[in-house]
Design an enzyme around this catalytic site. Structure first.
Site, short mmCIF file in Angstrom:
data_model
loop_
_atom_site.label_atom_id
_atom_site.label_comp_id
_atom_site.label_asym_id
_atom_site.label_seq_id
_atom_site.Cartn_x
_atom_site.Cartn_y
_atom_site.Cartn_z
N ASP A 156 -51.25 127.96 29.57
CA ASP A 156 -52.35 127.20 28.97
C ASP A 156 -53.18 128.15 28.11
OD1 ASP A 156 -54.08 125.03 28.66
OD2 ASP A 156 -55.27 125.56 30.43
N GLY A 213 -59.53 119.03 28.60
CA GLY A 213 -60.87 118.66 29.06
C GLY A 213 -60.91 117.31 29.73
N SER A 218 -60.87 116.46 32.97
CA SER A 218 -61.32 116.34 34.36
C SER A 218 -62.24 115.15 34.58
CB SER A 218 -62.06 117.61 34.79
OG SER A 218 -61.14 118.56 35.26
N ASN A 239 -55.03 117.56 30.54
CA ASN A 239 -55.23 118.85 31.21
C ASN A 239 -56.39 118.80 32.19
OD1 ASN A 239 -53.25 119.86 29.57
ND2 ASN A 239 -54.42 121.66 28.92
N ASP A 253 -58.48 121.11 35.10
CA ASP A 253 -58.76 122.36 35.81
C ASP A 253 -60.06 122.25 36.62
OD1 ASP A 253 -58.73 124.93 36.72
OD2 ASP A 253 -59.09 125.89 34.80
N THR A 254 -61.14 121.88 35.94
CA THR A 254 -62.46 121.85 36.61
C THR A 254 -62.44 121.00 37.87
OG1 THR A 254 -63.46 122.07 34.43
CG2 THR A 254 -64.90 121.33 36.18
O1 G3H Z 1 -59.25 125.28 29.45
C1 G3H Z 1 -59.32 126.36 30.07
C2 G3H Z 1 -59.02 126.44 31.49
O2 G3H Z 1 -59.93 125.72 32.25
C3 G3H Z 1 -58.83 127.86 31.91
O3 G3H Z 1 -59.96 128.49 32.43
O4 G3H Z 1 -59.65 130.84 31.61
O5 G3H Z 1 -61.19 130.34 33.48
O6 G3H Z 1 -58.74 130.17 33.82
P1 G3H Z 1 -59.87 130.05 32.84
P1 13P Z 2 -61.24 120.51 32.32
O1 13P Z 2 -62.26 121.61 32.20
O2 13P Z 2 -61.83 119.19 31.94
O3 13P Z 2 -60.61 120.48 33.65
O4 13P Z 2 -60.10 120.83 31.25
C1 13P Z 2 -59.10 121.75 31.58
C2 13P Z 2 -58.27 122.13 30.40
O5 13P Z 2 -58.35 121.59 29.33
C3 13P Z 2 -57.31 123.23 30.62
O6 13P Z 2 -56.62 123.53 29.46
ZN ZN Z 3 -57.93 123.31 27.70
#
Ligand code: G3H
Ligand code: 13P
Ligand code: ZN
Length: 286
Positions: free
Chosen positions: A83, A211, A213, A231, A233-234
């Site tokens: 990613d 983004g 989440s 995607n 992550d959060t």
């Molecule tokens: O979009 C980015 C992801 O949430 C990655 O976050 O660089 O803190 O692992 P990170």
């Molecule tokens: P969120 O911060 O909304 O989870 O998005 C994650 C993301 O885009 C990782 O590439």
């Molecule tokens: Zn992202």
């Protein structure tokens, strides 16, 4: 079963649903994503960022995901993806680690530079059978903006430019900006659906929404407008950390059996991934 990300995304596009691309940083989150996908009989993408490569080691985290998926989840398609790779060098590095899908994120560069480096990444990767996601326009982060003070026009993907970008670079998937934002960050009140429709009509490759989440209600609509991948992550991080936080704040002593403690966080992540899979419509598509 480890499957190419390109194949997973094309099936989603053709099938009119979206798959989740979930970030992992460790064993427990990886297990939670795989177990959720297995339970829901859903294809899934597991991805890592550059920061996670630093944290866990590229070869280490890649093999952890691969071994776990191959051994415990033969029945569902699982793609492994880098990613937000920000340089050609990082793409070369993960190619050596075994990754077969990467994102090159030149979205904060000038258009011509993004185009040139993305093309260079595609030439390098396709030669090795590696899929590439590119990004045009850019998806803001909370850290870059104050809540509510976003000039959305600065971020949006231009549909005509997107067509040229996809055709010239040869990327396999396109990440777009239509009012979406990373983190739990105030998104554009209404996503620019018209823009998304236009992009979809001009671009043949699957469309990825970063983004995602906090795209609860909007996700279903986004799929109708042609999004094939979200995607996340959060949402995962919070499920993990909030569980640990309430364990340690509780009056009951959590003890020091790390497996019992992390096991509860893992269960919370699994539940959060299941909810997203239901929302995206990928259940029973394995
Ligand atoms: O979009 C980015 C992801 O949430 C990655 O976050 O660089 O803190 O692992 P990170
Ligand atoms: P969120 O911060 O909304 O989870 O998005 C994650 C993301 O885009 C990782 O590439
Ligand atoms: Zn992202």
């Amino acid at each position: 079963m480890i499957t190419s990300v390109k194949e997973i995304l094309i099936k989603a596009k053709e099938g009119g649903y979206a798959v989740g691309a979930f970030n992992t940083v460790n064993l427990e989150i990886t297990q939670a994503i795989v177990e959720a996908a297995k339970k829901m009989h859903s294809p899934v993408i597991i991805q890592v960022s550059e920061n996670t490569l630093e944290y866990a080691g590229g070869r280490g985290i890649f093999n952890l995901i691969k071994n776990y998926a191959e051994f415990y989840a033969k029945e569902i398609p699982i793609g492994i993806h880098l990613d937000h790779g920000h340089s050609f060098e990082i793409i070369q590095r993960v190619a050596n680690n075994g990754f077969t899908s990467v994102m090159y994120d030149g979205s904060r560069k000038k258009f011509d530079d993004n185009l040139e480096i993305t093309k260079k990444v595609v030439d390098f990767c396709h030669d090795k059978g590696i899929d590439v996601q590119g990004e045009l326009g850019n998806v803001p982060y909370l850290s870059e903006n104050k809540m509510g003070e976003v000039d959305w026009d600065k971020y949006m993907t231009d549909p005509e430019q997107a067509k040229y970008f996809v055709e010239t670079t040869g990327i396999d998937a396109l990440a777009v900006a239509i009012g979406n934002a990373h983190d739990f960050f105030k998104e554009r009140e209404t996503p620019d659906w018209e823009r998304l429709d236009k992009i979809r009509s001009l671009v043949t490759v699957p469309i990825v929404m970063h983004g995602a989440s906090d795209w609860e209600g909007k996700a279903v609509e986004a799929v109708k407008h042609g999004v094939s991948c979200f995607n996340i992550d959060t949402n995962t991080r919070l499920a993990f950390v909030n569980t640990l936080s309430s364990l340690f704040r509780s009056d009951d002593d959590p003890g020091f059996d790390v497996r019992k403690i992390l096991g509860q966080a893992r269960e919370a992540v699994k539940e959060s991934v299941i909810k997203k899979i239901e929302l995206f419509g990928s259940a029973d598509k394995a």
